[in-house]
Structures are given as C-alpha cells and as structure tokens.
Design a protein around this motif. Structure first.
Motif, PDB file in Angstrom:
ATOM      1  N   MET A  13       0.833  -1.191   0.000  1.00 13.94           N
ATOM      2  CA  MET A  13       0.000   0.000   0.000  1.00 13.94           C
ATOM      3  C   MET A  13       0.877   1.254   0.000  1.00 13.94           C
ATOM      4  SD  MET A  13      -3.097   0.917   2.668  1.00 13.94           S
ATOM      5  CE  MET A  13      -3.669  -0.779   2.596  1.00 13.94           C
ATOM      6  N   PRO A  14       0.714   2.154  -0.972  1.00 13.62           N
ATOM      7  CA  PRO A  14       1.492   3.396  -0.955  1.00 13.62           C
ATOM      8  C   PRO A  14       1.187   4.217   0.294  1.00 13.62           C
ATOM      9  CG  PRO A  14       0.469   3.044  -3.095  1.00 13.62           C
ATOM     10  CD  PRO A  14      -0.120   2.037  -2.170  1.00 13.62           C
ATOM     11  N   ALA A  15       2.143   5.063   0.680  1.00 15.50           N
ATOM     12  CA  ALA A  15       1.976   5.875   1.886  1.00 15.50           C
ATOM     13  C   ALA A  15       0.722   6.735   1.812  1.00 15.50           C
ATOM     14  CB  ALA A  15       3.214   6.743   2.093  1.00 15.50           C
ATOM     15  N   ALA A  16       0.431   7.301   0.638  1.00 17.36           N
ATOM     16  CA  ALA A  16      -0.738   8.172   0.510  1.00 17.36           C
ATOM     17  C   ALA A  16      -2.037   7.394   0.734  1.00 17.36           C
ATOM     18  CB  ALA A  16      -0.758   8.824  -0.873  1.00 17.36           C
ATOM     19  N   VAL A  17      -2.087   6.153   0.265  1.00 15.13           N
ATOM     20  CA  VAL A  17      -3.281   5.321   0.462  1.00 15.13           C
ATOM     21  C   VAL A  17      -3.425   4.962   1.937  1.00 15.13           C
ATOM     22  CG1 VAL A  17      -4.384   3.138  -0.141  1.00 15.13           C
ATOM     23  CG2 VAL A  17      -3.112   4.415  -1.880  1.00 15.13           C
ATOM     24  N   ARG A  18      -2.318   4.611   2.553  1.00 15.64           N
ATOM     25  CA  ARG A  18      -2.350   4.262   3.977  1.00 15.64           C
ATOM     26  C   ARG A  18      -2.778   5.451   4.825  1.00 15.64           C
ATOM     27  NH1 ARG A  18       2.075   1.885   3.815  1.00 15.64           N
ATOM     28  NH2 ARG A  18       3.429   3.631   4.421  1.00 15.64           N
ATOM     29  N   GLU A  19      -2.327   6.633   4.460  1.00 11.08           N
ATOM     30  CA  GLU A  19      -2.715   7.835   5.206  1.00 11.08           C
ATOM     31  C   GLU A  19      -4.214   8.100   5.097  1.00 11.08           C
ATOM     32  OE1 GLU A  19      -0.260  10.907   3.687  1.00 11.08           O
ATOM     33  OE2 GLU A  19       1.591  10.094   4.549  1.00 11.08           O
TER      34      GLU A  19
ATOM     35  N   LEU B 120      -3.449  -3.297  -7.656  1.00 10.79           N
ATOM     36  CA  LEU B 120      -3.873  -1.910  -7.495  1.00 10.79           C
ATOM     37  C   LEU B 120      -3.409  -1.313  -6.175  1.00 10.79           C
ATOM     38  CD1 LEU B 120      -7.468  -2.207  -8.971  1.00 10.79           C
ATOM     39  CD2 LEU B 120      -5.526  -1.011  -9.990  1.00 10.79           C
ATOM     40  N   ARG B 121      -2.994  -2.123  -5.215  1.00  7.49           N
ATOM     41  CA  ARG B 121      -2.381  -1.708  -3.960  1.00  7.49           C
ATOM     42  C   ARG B 121      -3.305  -0.892  -3.061  1.00  7.49           C
ATOM     43  NH1 ARG B 121       3.410   0.636  -4.785  1.00  7.49           N
ATOM     44  NH2 ARG B 121       2.321   2.207  -6.010  1.00  7.49           N
ATOM     45  N   GLY B 122      -4.587  -1.240  -3.095  1.00 12.88           N
ATOM     46  CA  GLY B 122      -5.529  -0.613  -2.178  1.00 12.88           C
ATOM     47  C   GLY B 122      -5.660  -1.436  -0.908  1.00 12.88           C
ATOM     48  N   PRO B 123      -6.662  -1.116  -0.077  1.00 14.51           N
ATOM     49  CA  PRO B 123      -6.834  -1.821   1.197  1.00 14.51           C
ATOM     50  C   PRO B 123      -7.580  -3.141   1.018  1.00 14.51           C
ATOM     51  CG  PRO B 123      -8.501  -0.140   0.981  1.00 14.51           C
ATOM     52  CD  PRO B 123      -7.624  -0.008  -0.237  1.00 14.51           C
ATOM     53  N   HIS B 124      -7.377  -4.037   1.977  1.00 10.27           N
ATOM     54  CA  HIS B 124      -8.147  -5.276   1.989  1.00 10.27           C
ATOM     55  C   HIS B 124      -9.629  -4.952   2.209  1.00 10.27           C
ATOM     56  CE1 HIS B 124      -5.166  -8.522   1.823  1.00 10.27           C
ATOM     57  NE2 HIS B 124      -4.343  -7.617   2.335  1.00 10.27           N
ATOM     58  N   THR B 125     -10.483  -5.879   1.758  1.00 14.51           N
ATOM     59  CA  THR B 125     -11.947  -5.758   1.841  1.00 14.51           C
ATOM     60  C   THR B 125     -12.487  -4.630   0.987  1.00 14.51           C
ATOM     61  OG1 THR B 125     -12.086  -4.303   3.795  1.00 14.51           O
ATOM     62  CG2 THR B 125     -11.894  -6.682   4.190  1.00 14.51           C
ATOM     63  N   ALA B 126     -11.749  -4.233  -0.040  1.00 15.79           N
ATOM     64  CA  ALA B 126     -12.263  -3.243  -0.986  1.00 15.79           C
ATOM     65  C   ALA B 126     -11.976  -3.743  -2.395  1.00 15.79           C
ATOM     66  CB  ALA B 126     -11.618  -1.879  -0.763  1.00 15.79           C
TER      67      ALA B 126
ATOM     68  N   ALA C 102      -9.783   4.875   0.569  1.00 21.48           N
ATOM     69  CA  ALA C 102      -8.410   4.449   0.310  1.00 21.48           C
ATOM     70  C   ALA C 102      -8.288   3.800  -1.066  1.00 21.48           C
ATOM     71  CB  ALA C 102      -7.950   3.490   1.402  1.00 21.48           C
ATOM     72  N   LEU C 103      -9.298   3.009  -1.464  1.00 19.29           N
ATOM     73  CA  LEU C 103      -9.286   2.426  -2.806  1.00 19.29           C
ATOM     74  C   LEU C 103      -9.349   3.522  -3.859  1.00 19.29           C
ATOM     75  CD1 LEU C 103      -9.402   0.091  -4.810  1.00 19.29           C
ATOM     76  CD2 LEU C 103     -11.884  -0.006  -4.446  1.00 19.29           C
ATOM     77  N   ASN C 104     -10.150   4.540  -3.622  1.00 17.05           N
ATOM     78  CA  ASN C 104     -10.231   5.664  -4.552  1.00 17.05           C
ATOM     79  C   ASN C 104      -8.868   6.327  -4.723  1.00 17.05           C
ATOM     80  OD1 ASN C 104     -11.866   7.739  -6.090  1.00 17.05           O
ATOM     81  ND2 ASN C 104     -11.018   9.046  -4.465  1.00 17.05           N
ATOM     82  N   GLU C 105      -8.138   6.484  -3.631  1.00 14.31           N
ATOM     83  CA  GLU C 105      -6.800   7.072  -3.691  1.00 14.31           C
ATOM     84  C   GLU C 105      -5.844   6.161  -4.463  1.00 14.31           C
ATOM     85  OE1 GLU C 105      -3.793   9.915  -2.960  1.00 14.31           O
ATOM     86  OE2 GLU C 105      -5.977  10.004  -2.731  1.00 14.31           O
ATOM     87  N   ALA C 106      -5.949   4.842  -4.228  1.00 21.11           N
ATOM     88  CA  ALA C 106      -5.092   3.893  -4.938  1.00 21.11           C
ATOM     89  C   ALA C 106      -5.365   3.921  -6.435  1.00 21.11           C
ATOM     90  CB  ALA C 106      -5.303   2.483  -4.382  1.00 21.11           C
ATOM     91  N   LEU C 107      -6.620   4.038  -6.821  1.00 19.61           N
ATOM     92  CA  LEU C 107      -6.972   4.102  -8.240  1.00 19.61           C
ATOM     93  C   LEU C 107      -6.416   5.372  -8.877  1.00 19.61           C
ATOM     94  CD1 LEU C 107     -10.683   2.898  -7.998  1.00 19.61           C
ATOM     95  CD2 LEU C 107      -8.779   1.617  -8.994  1.00 19.61           C
ATOM     96  N   ALA C 108      -6.492   6.482  -8.144  1.00 19.45           N
ATOM     97  CA  ALA C 108      -5.952   7.738  -8.671  1.00 19.45           C
ATOM     98  C   ALA C 108      -4.441   7.651  -8.850  1.00 19.45           C
ATOM     99  CB  ALA C 108      -6.318   8.881  -7.729  1.00 19.45           C
ATOM    100  N   LEU C 109      -3.747   7.045  -7.893  1.00 20.19           N
ATOM    101  CA  LEU C 109      -2.299   6.894  -8.006  1.00 20.19           C
ATOM    102  C   LEU C 109      -1.931   5.962  -9.146  1.00 20.19           C
ATOM    103  CD1 LEU C 109      -1.245   6.609  -4.249  1.00 20.19           C
ATOM    104  CD2 LEU C 109      -0.967   8.578  -5.765  1.00 20.19           C
ATOM    105  N   HIS C 110      -2.694   4.897  -9.305  1.00 15.37           N
ATOM    106  CA  HIS C 110      -2.402   3.951 -10.385  1.00 15.37           C
ATOM    107  C   HIS C 110      -2.549   4.611 -11.748  1.00 15.37           C
ATOM    108  CE1 HIS C 110      -2.222   0.170 -12.608  1.00 15.37           C
ATOM    109  NE2 HIS C 110      -3.293   0.568 -13.258  1.00 15.37           N
TER     110      HIS C 110
END
Length: 417
Positions: free
Chosen positions: A21-27, A208-214, A245-253
């Motif tokens: 998980m990227p730092a921005a997604v974790r935050e 995609l490196r988002g959170p689990h359960t998403a 957090a998934l939304n953030e991961a999608l934007a980063l990807h």
C-alpha cells in the motif's frame, strides 16, 4: 540476512497476493478510520459523499473501460461473484461453462449455483499447450449455455486468457459472460467493453495496492435487468474508509507511467536456477511466475527467501483445484512483479533463490521415545473400565479440497468433449 546484498531493504515480489500500500493510500485509510472512530459512521458518509458516489466510479470507469453507471465498489471479487450468482435465474436445462483455471472460491459458488438451480456445470477443455480450446467453445456454444465464467489471469499460474476472443465467440448467443479480473487489473489492460462481458469483478488490494476488503464490479445493463425481478444487485459496499483508500489507490495507479516489463527477467531467474520447474501453461504469460523445486519444499523456499529479504507467496494446489492437482502440483512458489519493482530487484531475487535451493535441507526432527507410564500402586482399588468415547485423531494441517472423492448428488463436473 545478506547485508551486502539487501541491507535493511525488503524486495516485495507478491503484488498478486497483497500489493504494498502506498503511503498516501495508507494515510487516507488511517485518517478516515480515525474520523469515524471520533464522529461516527453517519458523519463519515456525509464527508465522503463525493468520493463514494462520484470519484471512485470515475476512476473505476477509466480503469475498466466502462460507463460510471456500470461500476460498483464492493468488498471483493469473490463476494461480488457469489452475490450475483446467488440470484441468477437459471434452470435445470441450462448449461454453465467454467474452466480448469477457476479459483476455489468461485468454483464453490458455481457448485452452490448448480445445487440451487439444477443446471449442468461443464469444464471447457484445454489445448495441449494449456490454452483454453476456443475451437471447442465455438463448436459447442448454443442456446442452452446460460453462463460462461473465465478468469482473465488465474491465481495459481501466470497464463493470460484471451478474454476478448472469447467474448466475440459468445456475443451472438444468449449466455451471460463473467470475467474475474482480480489478478489482471493493475498489471494488464482491462477493457470491459472490448471484452464484451456482463460481469467483471476484481480485488483492490492486489496489483492496485488498495486496502483489503475493498474491490469492485462492473455490471452491464443486461445483467442488471435479469436480476431486477429477483431482488436486484445484492452487492455489499466496502467500509467508507476502505472505499476512500481504494479511490486514492486508483488515482495513483492512473498517474503511474508504464515501465519496462520485468516478468521475462523474473521467469529467466527461475529457469536459470537448477532443479526448478516453471508452472506456466499457455502461450501468453503475465507478471506472475509460479514454480516448484524438485527437492526443496515450497514453504522452505518461501522462508529462505524471506530470510534474504525477498517476499513471495506459497500457493497450494487446492487454490486452483481443477488444474494443479491433476498435474501433480501440491505446493508451489508464486512470485509477481509490479511497476514499482526494478531490474535490481530481479537480480537480488535470482541470487536469493539460488541460495535458497542449494542450502542443505534441515535434518528431520527426532522425538524421544515416550516414557513408560508409572505403575499403579496395589493399594488403590481399580474400577471397572468404562466404555470409551471415540475421539477424532488430530487432523494436523491439511489443505481444503473442493473436488469430492464421490460425485455429488447433483452430478459431477462435466468435462469438455
């Protein structure tokens, strides 16, 4: 750990299992989880209204090549697949096609569908090279085929299935087409319109490196219409913080430029290691490389690689129960690459793998003989023996299998002709 090679750095070669998980997604995940803990779920939903109802669907639409109205955030691919099939209106005259590469979770859902509806479940045969037999599909497709399920990339090996070619074969017919893109989204192009599928599912925590359960699903209007008289689309959305957090991961990807593919180098590192065997059926491979060693167990290879700072996955045959067990595979090692890996990571993996398989195997543990029971003093009167209660022997660690020894009452899986 080899300080000269790794230092304190860990080489992550398991985005297929769980992406870093990227730092921005974790935050984002941490921030909104704390917000809910302080203010409650209603305030959270109000604050995230734009994220949950607009942004995430725009990002999913861009990722999947689908209109925003067809996209749904959910708790994961397997959950979405099970939810849709639980309400699919099939009958005993319908045929459902799956493949030898189907996952254990989806196969379990297909067994439940067969038990509920009485439909006939068939397995599409393979060509000698391991590819799906598209000519067989073209010859045997008909009006009684109601559903076809294909994993874009299966979990147990890196084969890439020609999902667009399959979509063209199925397009003139009545069947619904479901594609599991869990191990494809984030590492391969995914275009639901070009594939021609009615259901496309995926997990957000892999490439995609988002959170689990998403996770997510793309549901075509025709499938939504078919489910409408039967309660509609019963997808469970992820928790608000996980969705953000998934939304953030999608934007980063979406912002990451493509890089040189590292999969060939990863595959070459395995092939250059003595005693290893690639599990790589088919003509087209992805960034997932699965292999086993002739002498060293997969669990030990994984542990030894971890000692060298290299993270991989140990897979078991029952994760793909219609393919791996029939080929004598019990356990194997799965490595995968992401765009944040480098050529240097592959070099370190190659070095660590050679070390892992050349080190001596541990000696088998020796257990001392049990001590003889102490004699019972004669002064203590003995009572008559009471009937013993049978006790199950400890099962130990065993792998779940979905393939029964005897055919179920509803009939076995039907192989292709």
């Amino acid at each position: 750990m080899n300080e000269k090679t790794h230092g304190d750095r860990r080489i992550h070669l398991d985005p297929a299992g769980a992406g870093r998980m990227p730092a921005a997604v974790r935050e984002v995940l941490t921030e909104w989880t704390r917000f809910e803990d302080r203010y409650g779920p209603y305030e959270l939903d109000e604050r995230l209204e734009d994220v949950l109802h607009r942004q995430i669907h725009e990002h999913l639409a861009a990722l999947l090549g689908a209109p925003p109205g067809d996209t749904y955030a959910c708790t994961g691919a397997a959950d979405a697949f099970a939810a849709v099939l639980s309400r699919l209106p099939l009958g005993s005259r319908d045929r459902v096609w799956t493949t030898p590469y189907e996952s254990a979770a989806n196969l379990s859902t297909l067994f439940a569908l067969r038990a509920r509806t009485g439909c006939r479940l068939e397995v599409v045969p393979l060509r000698p090279d391991g590819d799906l037999d598209l000519e067989w599909m073209a010859r045997h497709i008909g009006g009684d085929v109601a559903l076809v399920c294909v994993p874009y990339v299966p979990s147990g090996c890196g084969i890439v299935h020609p999902v667009e070619d399959i979509g063209r074969i199925l397009a003139p017919h009545r069947c619904l087409y479901a594609v599991d893109a869990s191990y494809a989204a984030g590492q391969l192009p995914v275009d639901a319109a070009r594939i021609g599928c009615h259901l496309l599912t995926g997990d957000g925590w892999r490439f995609l490196r988002g959170p689990h359960t998403a996770g997510f699903a793309c549901v075509a209007p025709r499938l939504r219409e078919a489910l409408a008289p039967h309660g509609g689309l019963p997808l469970v959305p992820p928790h608000g913080a996980a969705a953000a957090a998934l939304n953030e991961a999608l934007a980063l990807h979406a912002a990451v430029p493509p890089r040189t593919a590292l999969a060939p180098g990863l595959r070459a590192a395995v092939e250059d290691t003595a005693g290893t065997e690639l599990i790589a059926p088919g003509r087209l491979q992805s960034g997932i490389v699965t292999f086993r060693h002739e002498d060293v167990p997969a669990a030990l290879v994984r542990r030894r690689l971890a000692d060298r700072g290299v993270v991989v996955w140990k897979t078991v045959a029952e994760e793909v129960p219609l393919y791996l067990p029939k080929r004598g595979v019990v356990t194997a090692v799965r490595a995968s690459v992401h765009h944040d890996n480098s050529a240097g990571d592959i070099e370190l993996f190659a070095d660590a793998l050679k070390d892992a398989v050349t080190r001596p195997l541990p000696a088998p543990a020796r257990h001392p003989a049990p001590a003889a029971p102490a004699p019972v003093p004669h002064a203590v009167p003995s009572r008559p023996a009471e009937p013993g209660i049978p006790r199950a022997r400890p099962a130990g660690r065993r792998h779940l299998t979905l393939v029964p020894d005897r055919p179920p009452a509803t009939g076995p899986l039907q192989p292709g002709a």
